[in-house]
Design an enzyme around this catalytic site. Structure first.
Site, short mmCIF file in Angstrom:
data_model
loop_
_atom_site.label_atom_id
_atom_site.label_comp_id
_atom_site.label_asym_id
_atom_site.label_seq_id
_atom_site.Cartn_x
_atom_site.Cartn_y
_atom_site.Cartn_z
N HIS A 97 0.85 -1.19 0.00
CA HIS A 97 0.00 0.00 0.00
C HIS A 97 0.89 1.25 0.00
O HIS A 97 1.97 1.25 0.59
CB HIS A 97 -0.93 0.00 1.22
CG HIS A 97 -1.95 1.09 1.15
ND1 HIS A 97 -1.67 2.38 1.54
CD2 HIS A 97 -3.22 1.11 0.68
CE1 HIS A 97 -2.75 3.14 1.33
NE2 HIS A 97 -3.70 2.38 0.81
N GLU A 115 -3.94 2.08 -7.33
CA GLU A 115 -4.36 3.21 -6.51
C GLU A 115 -3.50 4.42 -6.85
O GLU A 115 -2.38 4.55 -6.33
CB GLU A 115 -4.18 2.89 -5.02
CG GLU A 115 -5.03 1.75 -4.52
CD GLU A 115 -5.34 1.88 -3.03
OE1 GLU A 115 -6.51 1.78 -2.68
OE2 GLU A 115 -4.42 2.10 -2.23
P1 PGA Z 1 -9.79 5.78 0.07
O1 PGA Z 1 -8.55 4.83 0.42
O2 PGA Z 1 -10.90 4.90 -0.44
O3 PGA Z 1 -10.13 6.45 1.37
O4 PGA Z 1 -9.33 6.74 -0.96
C1 PGA Z 1 -8.16 3.80 -0.43
C2 PGA Z 1 -6.88 3.19 0.06
O5 PGA Z 1 -5.98 3.93 0.48
O6 PGA Z 1 -6.73 1.96 0.05
#
Ligand code: PGA
Length: 240
Positions: A88, A154
């Protein structure tokens, strides 16, 4: 090729939301969509006990050793976890995890029969410089791209966007990157591996995002901490 939609809750450093352990908890296994929760280490056992598919947000690749403060992937597997979040951006940016460290975790997870959900994605300045494809290509180049992993794209600039002036990635941006990521997969997994989108997914944008041909689910932070919002996203996914 139809891929079952996959919704993963990333609770980050938050305790299990109220209602998590209720009989009607939205975090439990659901019909026709896969649901997994990435909780803190402290909530894993309680989640597993009530039948929630829960996994760690990080785990050390080594089984045990002099790593004060760490918990190993093996310990999580022994507890009964079947999934693990790896790489992450919070871990990459705030804990110095490199591509190679993430790859080591993914390989350790696979060896333990944990299904890794591996995060990739570019920073805002990399997107501004048009380097988003270069970044994800580099991040993916060290990963074993086998069937038993899931990739979560992401874009870091789209995470936790509460500010309405700074919206999440557009659906078009997200689909474009997912198609690119899919094009990098080996033949054996190109059509079968699930690619999740993460970055401010919420009930308001879930339908559009989840309808895209190369988006197979979401890694959901903020909205996953609100049981009603998470339930709504599940209902949307089930309707697609
Ligand atoms: P968010 O976070 O949905 O609050 O943008 C996603 C993540 O960081 O996994």
């Amino acid at each position: 090729m139809s891929r079952t939609l996959f919704l993963a809750a990333n609770w980050k450093m938050h305790s299990a939301p109220e209602g998590t352990f209720d009989p009607e908890s939205p975090y439990k296994i659901q019909d026709s969509v896969d649901v997994v929760v990435f909780s803190t280490f402290l909530d894993l056992a309680a989640c597993l006990q009530v039948g929630i598919e829960a996994g760690p947000q990080y785990g050390h690749a080594e089984a045990s050793g002099p790593h004060t403060g760490d918990v190993s992937l093996k310990m999580c597997a022994d507890l009964g976890c079947t999934y693990a979040l790896c790489g992450h951006s919070d871990r990459r940016q705030k804990h110095g995890e490199t591509d190679d460290m993430v790859a080591a975790q993914v390989k350790a997870a696979l060896a333990l029969r944990l299904h890794p959900v591996v995060c990739i994605g570019e920073k805002e300045e990399e997107r501004d410089a048009g380097k988003q494809q270069e970044v994800v290509r580099r991040q993916m180049s060290v990963l074993p791209l086998e069937q038993n992993i899931t990739i979560a794209y992401e874009p870091i600039w789209a995470i936790s966007r509460g500010d309405p002036n700074k919206p999440a990635a557009s659906t078009q941006d997200a689909q474009e990157m997912h198609a690119f990521i899919r094009s990098l997969l080996p033949d054996a997994t190109r059509e079968t591996m699930r690619l999740l989108y993460g970055g401010s997914m919420k009930p308001e944008n879930a339908k559009e995002l989840l309808s895209q041909p190369d988006i197979d689910g979401g890694l959901i932070g903020g909205a996953s901490l609100k049981p009603d919002a998470f339930r709504e996203i599940i209902t949307i996914a089930q309707s697609l």
